[in-house]
Design a protein around this motif. Structure first.
Motif, PDB file in Angstrom:
ATOM      1  N   GLY A 195       0.862  -1.237  -0.004  1.00 11.98           N
ATOM      2  CA  GLY A 195       0.014   0.018   0.324  1.00 11.98           C
ATOM      3  C   GLY A 195       0.980   1.281  -0.142  1.00 11.98           C
ATOM      4  N   ASP A 196       0.061   2.368  -0.092  1.00  9.11           N
ATOM      5  CA  ASP A 196       0.890   3.615  -0.195  1.00  9.11           C
ATOM      6  C   ASP A 196       1.638   3.826   1.325  1.00  9.11           C
ATOM      7  N   ILE A 197       2.878   4.503   0.886  1.00  7.74           N
ATOM      8  CA  ILE A 197       3.613   5.117   2.207  1.00  7.74           C
ATOM      9  C   ILE A 197       3.148   6.389   2.469  1.00  7.74           C
ATOM     10  N   LEU A 198       2.635   6.570   3.797  1.00  7.77           N
ATOM     11  CA  LEU A 198       2.393   7.919   4.066  1.00  7.77           C
ATOM     12  C   LEU A 198       3.800   8.645   4.751  1.00  7.77           C
ATOM     13  N   TYR A 199       3.899   9.920   4.587  1.00  6.53           N
ATOM     14  CA  TYR A 199       4.777  10.574   5.278  1.00  6.53           C
ATOM     15  C   TYR A 199       4.433  11.969   5.282  1.00  6.53           C
ATOM     16  N   ARG A 200       5.215  12.825   6.112  1.00  2.32           N
ATOM     17  CA  ARG A 200       5.203  14.081   6.420  1.00  2.32           C
ATOM     18  C   ARG A 200       6.682  14.768   6.357  1.00  2.32           C
ATOM     19  N   LEU A 201       6.895  15.934   5.857  1.00  7.21           N
ATOM     20  CA  LEU A 201       8.029  16.711   5.997  1.00  7.21           C
ATOM     21  C   LEU A 201       8.259  17.351   7.443  1.00  7.21           C
ATOM     22  N   ARG A 202       9.486  17.257   8.115  1.00  7.12           N
ATOM     23  CA  ARG A 202       9.616  17.838   9.452  1.00  7.12           C
ATOM     24  C   ARG A 202       9.844  19.321   8.882  1.00  7.12           C
ATOM     25  N   GLY A 203       8.842  20.161   9.329  1.00  2.67           N
ATOM     26  CA  GLY A 203       9.157  21.490   9.273  1.00  2.67           C
ATOM     27  C   GLY A 203       8.520  21.886   7.586  1.00  2.67           C
ATOM     28  N   PRO A 204       8.121  23.070   7.277  1.00  2.00           N
ATOM     29  CA  PRO A 204       7.354  23.460   6.413  1.00  2.00           C
ATOM     30  C   PRO A 204       7.968  22.920   4.734  1.00  2.00           C
TER      31      PRO A 204
END
Length: 280
Positions: free
Chosen positions: A3-12
């Motif tokens: 399935g898709d890998i979910l991620y978020r960047l640390r900071g903007p």
């Protein structure tokens, strides 16, 4: 299929186009951010009449909205010969599965994905792209490769080439590298959000027998030899592995994120939890 890998960047994020990640940029559409005086954001279309009437200084107040941005996701992949080790799992298969999943997940939400494979120098370069077929291109190139480099010194040049806007950089290696090289790579990646992925195998850890003959092969040119494994040698081996992991963890935490340990099989959900900072 993973399935898709979910991620978020640390900071903007600081990408050049609209996307799925929070940024410092403001504009006329997006998620509400705050109210500011008209002189700071002179957009008559965004005047908030209620806030203006309540303003004690009788100024004109406008609404600002947070703009979402796209970003570049890069994989820097170790192509030294140790990356073709096969034990409880197949190292290169894990790397390939991880990179395909990253490419598919990034392009699906409008991010660009690029990959640099490194032996003594950068040997495989796939420029960052948002094209739908990016994951297929990654799969074809990686499945056709067999790591065989005598070193992974090219990681240093690859890290240098990623200068510019902040990126999410996934460094994929078994990290059986000189400590000086590993440290220099992290230094060159300062300013980016760096995710170390340490490829490991149970056969080289707790899976080692306490006693018996085992056959070892130096994949980087040292040949094969038989070793009599015994409790004292096993204890020294495991202690050295623990030291290597501890060095990587301390180095990675100085640059923001702890390493992710990928051993024997790839679990996209578990990797997502790590990237989102929700791992147990």
């Amino acid at each position: 299929m993973t399935g898709d890998i979910l991620y978020r960047l640390r900071g903007p994020a600081a990408g050049s186009g609209a996307g799925a990640h929070r940024s410092r940029d403001t504009g006329g559409i997006g998620v509400f951010r705050d109210h500011v005086p008209f002189w700071r954001h002179p957009d008559a279309r965004r005047i908030d009449l209620r806030a203006t009437l309540r303003d004690p200084f009788e100024g004109t107040v406008v609404r600002r909205f947070e703009q979402s941005r796209a970003l570049e996701v890069w994989a820097l992949v170790d192509l030294s010969a140790s990356m073709r080790f096969r034990g409880a799992g197949a190292t290169w298969d894990l790397v390939t599965e991880l990179c395909i999943a990253l490419a598919r997940s990034a392009t699906r939400i409008g991010d660009a994905f690029g990959l640099i494979g490194c032996g003594a120098g950068p040997e495989l370069v796939l420029p960052a792209s948002r094209r739908r077929g990016t994951a297929d291109a990654v799969a074809a190139r990686l499945r056709a490769m067999a790591p065989g480099g005598a070193s992974a010194d090219g990681l240093l040049a690859a890290a240098t080439s990623l200068a510019g806007r902040r990126k999410l950089v996934v460094v994929v290696s078994d990290f059986r590298l000189p400590e000086a090289l590993t440290g220099a790579v992290f230094e060159r990646l300062q300013g980016h959000d760096v995710v170390p992925v340490a490829i490991e195998d149970g056969a080289l850890g707790e899976g080692l027998p306490a006693f018996g003959l085992i056959e070892l092969e130096d994949l980087e040119g040292g040949g094969r030899r038989r070793v009599l494994m015994r409790p004292s040698l096993r204890a020294r081996w495991l202690a050295r592995e623990a030291e290597r992991r501890d060095f990587l963890r301390r180095l990675a935490l100085r640059h923001g994120r702890p390493p992710y340990r990928l051993a024997d099989r790839f679990d996209g959900d578990d990797f997502s939890r790590h990237l989102l900072g929700t791992a147990a």
